[in-house]
Enzyme design. Structure first.
Site, PDB file in Angstrom:
ATOM      1  N   PHE A 243      12.988   5.852  11.406  1.00  0.00           N
ATOM      2  CA  PHE A 243      11.672   5.320  11.070  1.00  0.00           C
ATOM      3  C   PHE A 243      10.775   6.461  10.600  1.00  0.00           C
ATOM      4  O   PHE A 243      10.479   7.376  11.366  1.00  0.00           O
ATOM      5  CB  PHE A 243      11.041   4.593  12.265  1.00  0.00           C
ATOM      6  CG  PHE A 243       9.890   3.735  11.839  1.00  0.00           C
ATOM      7  CD1 PHE A 243      10.105   2.460  11.346  1.00  0.00           C
ATOM      8  CD2 PHE A 243       8.594   4.221  11.892  1.00  0.00           C
ATOM      9  CE1 PHE A 243       9.036   1.678  10.924  1.00  0.00           C
ATOM     10  CE2 PHE A 243       7.524   3.439  11.480  1.00  0.00           C
ATOM     11  CZ  PHE A 243       7.748   2.162  10.992  1.00  0.00           C
ATOM     12  N   VAL A 244      10.388   6.405   9.319  1.00  0.00           N
ATOM     13  CA  VAL A 244       9.617   7.485   8.717  1.00  0.00           C
ATOM     14  C   VAL A 244       8.215   7.030   8.349  1.00  0.00           C
ATOM     15  O   VAL A 244       7.978   5.850   8.078  1.00  0.00           O
ATOM     16  CB  VAL A 244      10.333   8.069   7.477  1.00  0.00           C
ATOM     17  CG1 VAL A 244      11.627   8.757   7.870  1.00  0.00           C
ATOM     18  CG2 VAL A 244      10.597   7.002   6.427  1.00  0.00           C
TER      19      VAL A 244
ATOM     20  N   ASP B 119       3.636   3.826   6.478  1.00  0.00           N
ATOM     21  CA  ASP B 119       2.820   3.681   7.673  1.00  0.00           C
ATOM     22  C   ASP B 119       3.598   3.125   8.850  1.00  0.00           C
ATOM     23  O   ASP B 119       4.718   2.640   8.710  1.00  0.00           O
ATOM     24  CB  ASP B 119       1.656   2.731   7.392  1.00  0.00           C
ATOM     25  CG  ASP B 119       2.106   1.280   7.308  1.00  0.00           C
ATOM     26  OD1 ASP B 119       1.602   0.463   8.095  1.00  0.00           O
ATOM     27  OD2 ASP B 119       2.969   0.944   6.469  1.00  0.00           O
TER      28      ASP B 119
ATOM     29  N   ASP C 184      14.788  -0.297   2.153  1.00  0.00           N
ATOM     30  CA  ASP C 184      15.492  -0.309   3.423  1.00  0.00           C
ATOM     31  C   ASP C 184      16.583  -1.381   3.358  1.00  0.00           C
ATOM     32  O   ASP C 184      17.699  -1.105   2.971  1.00  0.00           O
ATOM     33  CB  ASP C 184      14.481  -0.567   4.538  1.00  0.00           C
ATOM     34  CG  ASP C 184      15.029  -0.324   5.925  1.00  0.00           C
ATOM     35  OD1 ASP C 184      16.256  -0.248   6.085  1.00  0.00           O
ATOM     36  OD2 ASP C 184      14.228  -0.237   6.866  1.00  0.00           O
TER      37      ASP C 184
ATOM     38  N   GLU D 101       8.146   1.917  -5.740  1.00  0.00           N
ATOM     39  CA  GLU D 101       8.175   1.507  -4.341  1.00  0.00           C
ATOM     40  C   GLU D 101       8.280   2.743  -3.455  1.00  0.00           C
ATOM     41  O   GLU D 101       8.814   3.768  -3.884  1.00  0.00           O
ATOM     42  CB  GLU D 101       9.384   0.589  -4.126  1.00  0.00           C
ATOM     43  CG  GLU D 101       9.620   0.107  -2.721  1.00  0.00           C
ATOM     44  CD  GLU D 101       8.540  -0.802  -2.152  1.00  0.00           C
ATOM     45  OE1 GLU D 101       7.377  -0.356  -2.089  1.00  0.00           O
ATOM     46  OE2 GLU D 101       8.848  -1.920  -1.748  1.00  0.00           O
ATOM     47  N   ASP D 102       7.771   2.634  -2.240  1.00  0.00           N
ATOM     48  CA  ASP D 102       7.846   3.766  -1.321  1.00  0.00           C
ATOM     49  C   ASP D 102       9.231   3.910  -0.704  1.00  0.00           C
ATOM     50  O   ASP D 102       9.777   4.997  -0.636  1.00  0.00           O
ATOM     51  CB  ASP D 102       6.774   3.683  -0.230  1.00  0.00           C
ATOM     52  CG  ASP D 102       6.793   2.383   0.568  1.00  0.00           C
ATOM     53  OD1 ASP D 102       7.609   1.481   0.269  1.00  0.00           O
ATOM     54  OD2 ASP D 102       5.979   2.251   1.499  1.00  0.00           O
TER      55      ASP D 102
ATOM     56  N   LYS E  47       0.817  -1.186   0.000  1.00  0.00           N
ATOM     57  CA  LYS E  47       0.000   0.000   0.000  1.00  0.00           C
ATOM     58  C   LYS E  47       0.863   1.253   0.000  1.00  0.00           C
ATOM     59  O   LYS E  47       0.424   2.336  -0.331  1.00  0.00           O
ATOM     60  CB  LYS E  47      -0.905   0.041   1.223  1.00  0.00           C
ATOM     61  CG  LYS E  47      -1.843  -1.136   1.342  1.00  0.00           C
ATOM     62  CD  LYS E  47      -2.620  -1.082   2.640  1.00  0.00           C
ATOM     63  CE  LYS E  47      -3.417  -2.368   2.807  1.00  0.00           C
ATOM     64  NZ  LYS E  47      -3.993  -2.478   4.138  1.00  0.00           N
TER      65      LYS E  47
ATOM     66  N   ARG F 205      -0.361   6.947   6.943  1.00  0.00           N
ATOM     67  CA  ARG F 205      -0.183   6.966   5.485  1.00  0.00           C
ATOM     68  C   ARG F 205      -0.612   8.295   4.883  1.00  0.00           C
ATOM     69  O   ARG F 205      -0.045   8.752   3.907  1.00  0.00           O
ATOM     70  CB  ARG F 205      -0.986   5.839   4.820  1.00  0.00           C
ATOM     71  CG  ARG F 205      -0.460   4.469   5.077  1.00  0.00           C
ATOM     72  CD  ARG F 205      -1.162   3.441   4.188  1.00  0.00           C
ATOM     73  NE  ARG F 205      -0.950   2.087   4.629  1.00  0.00           N
ATOM     74  CZ  ARG F 205       0.139   1.367   4.374  1.00  0.00           C
ATOM     75  NH1 ARG F 205       1.117   1.892   3.682  1.00  0.00           N
ATOM     76  NH2 ARG F 205       0.240   0.130   4.809  1.00  0.00           N
TER      77      ARG F 205
ATOM     78  N   LYS G  86      17.246   4.036   2.041  1.00  0.00           N
ATOM     79  CA  LYS G  86      18.145   4.032   3.200  1.00  0.00           C
ATOM     80  C   LYS G  86      19.356   3.196   2.813  1.00  0.00           C
ATOM     81  O   LYS G  86      19.393   2.001   3.051  1.00  0.00           O
ATOM     82  CB  LYS G  86      17.475   3.417   4.420  1.00  0.00           C
ATOM     83  CG  LYS G  86      16.333   4.192   4.987  1.00  0.00           C
ATOM     84  CD  LYS G  86      15.802   3.468   6.220  1.00  0.00           C
ATOM     85  CE  LYS G  86      14.600   4.163   6.806  1.00  0.00           C
ATOM     86  NZ  LYS G  86      14.091   3.453   8.000  1.00  0.00           N
TER      87      LYS G  86
END
Length: 186
Positions: free
Chosen positions: A157-158, A164, A108, A104-105, A48, A170, A136
């Site tokens: 952590f974002v 989310d 990591d 992609e968001d 999502k 979100r 990252k």
């Protein structure tokens, strides 16, 4: 009460403003228009988290693209990856001989992207490139090399702009650093 007021107690600071997000996605859209001029392109949004990014990107692109979605999970409701990938929703088409752009968001550890690249090449995609809004670099454990990167960010952590924590945050319109106390239950 505005959205930023609603979440302000949980956000330590704004890392990337909505304006900066929109501008950078516009730059990527122009580059994609050039790179894929005269070529068909299937854009695959990873749900999502990438929903804001993909919507923003497609609004700014000046070429027709085909669109599909996949849902993969390695986090669940946790802060760290479980280390295994679960295919929750697959594509609804054959991708053989297709030029693909994964949207992609965040990348990591790189585990999800490595899994997805292998998966799409096994399906005989002609080419697969990645656009990740956030990367990252210091968190990479699996080598992936996205061609298009919105922003390099520190290992924090974002949330926001689709990202989310526990399915919340979100709809924050910027990228914010979540206060540690929120996800550590303090």
């Amino acid at each position: 009460m505005g959205l930023s007021e609603y979440y302000k107690d949980d956000i330590e600071r704004v890392l990337i403003s909505q304006t900066d997000l929109n501008n950078r996605i516009g730059e990527i859209a122009m580059q994609l228009d050039k790179d894929y001029k005269g070529k068909n392109l299937l854009v695959i949004g990873i749900l999502k988290g990438a929903i804001f990014t993909i919507t923003n990107l497609l609004e700014k692109m000046q070429k027709n693209v085909d669109l599909d979605f996949m849902t993969l999970s390695s986090y669940g409701d946790k802060v760290r990856s479980s280390g295994s990938i679960k295919l929750v929703m697959d594509l609804d088409r054959n991708v053989e001989n297709t030029n693909i752009l994964i949207v992609e968001d965040i990348i990591d550890t790189g585990l999800t992207m490595k899994w997805l690249l292998d998966y799409l090449y096994k399906k005989k995609a002609a080419s697969v490139e990645i656009f990740t809004l956030l990367e990252k670099k210091e968190g990479h454990k699996h080598f992936v090399n996205p061609k298009y990167v919105g922003f390099q960010i520190p290992n924090e952590f974002v949330v926001g702009f689709g990202l989310d924590y526990g399915q919340y945050y979100r709809n924050v319109p910027y990228i914010g650093v979540l206060k540690e106390g929120v996800y550590k239950g303090e």
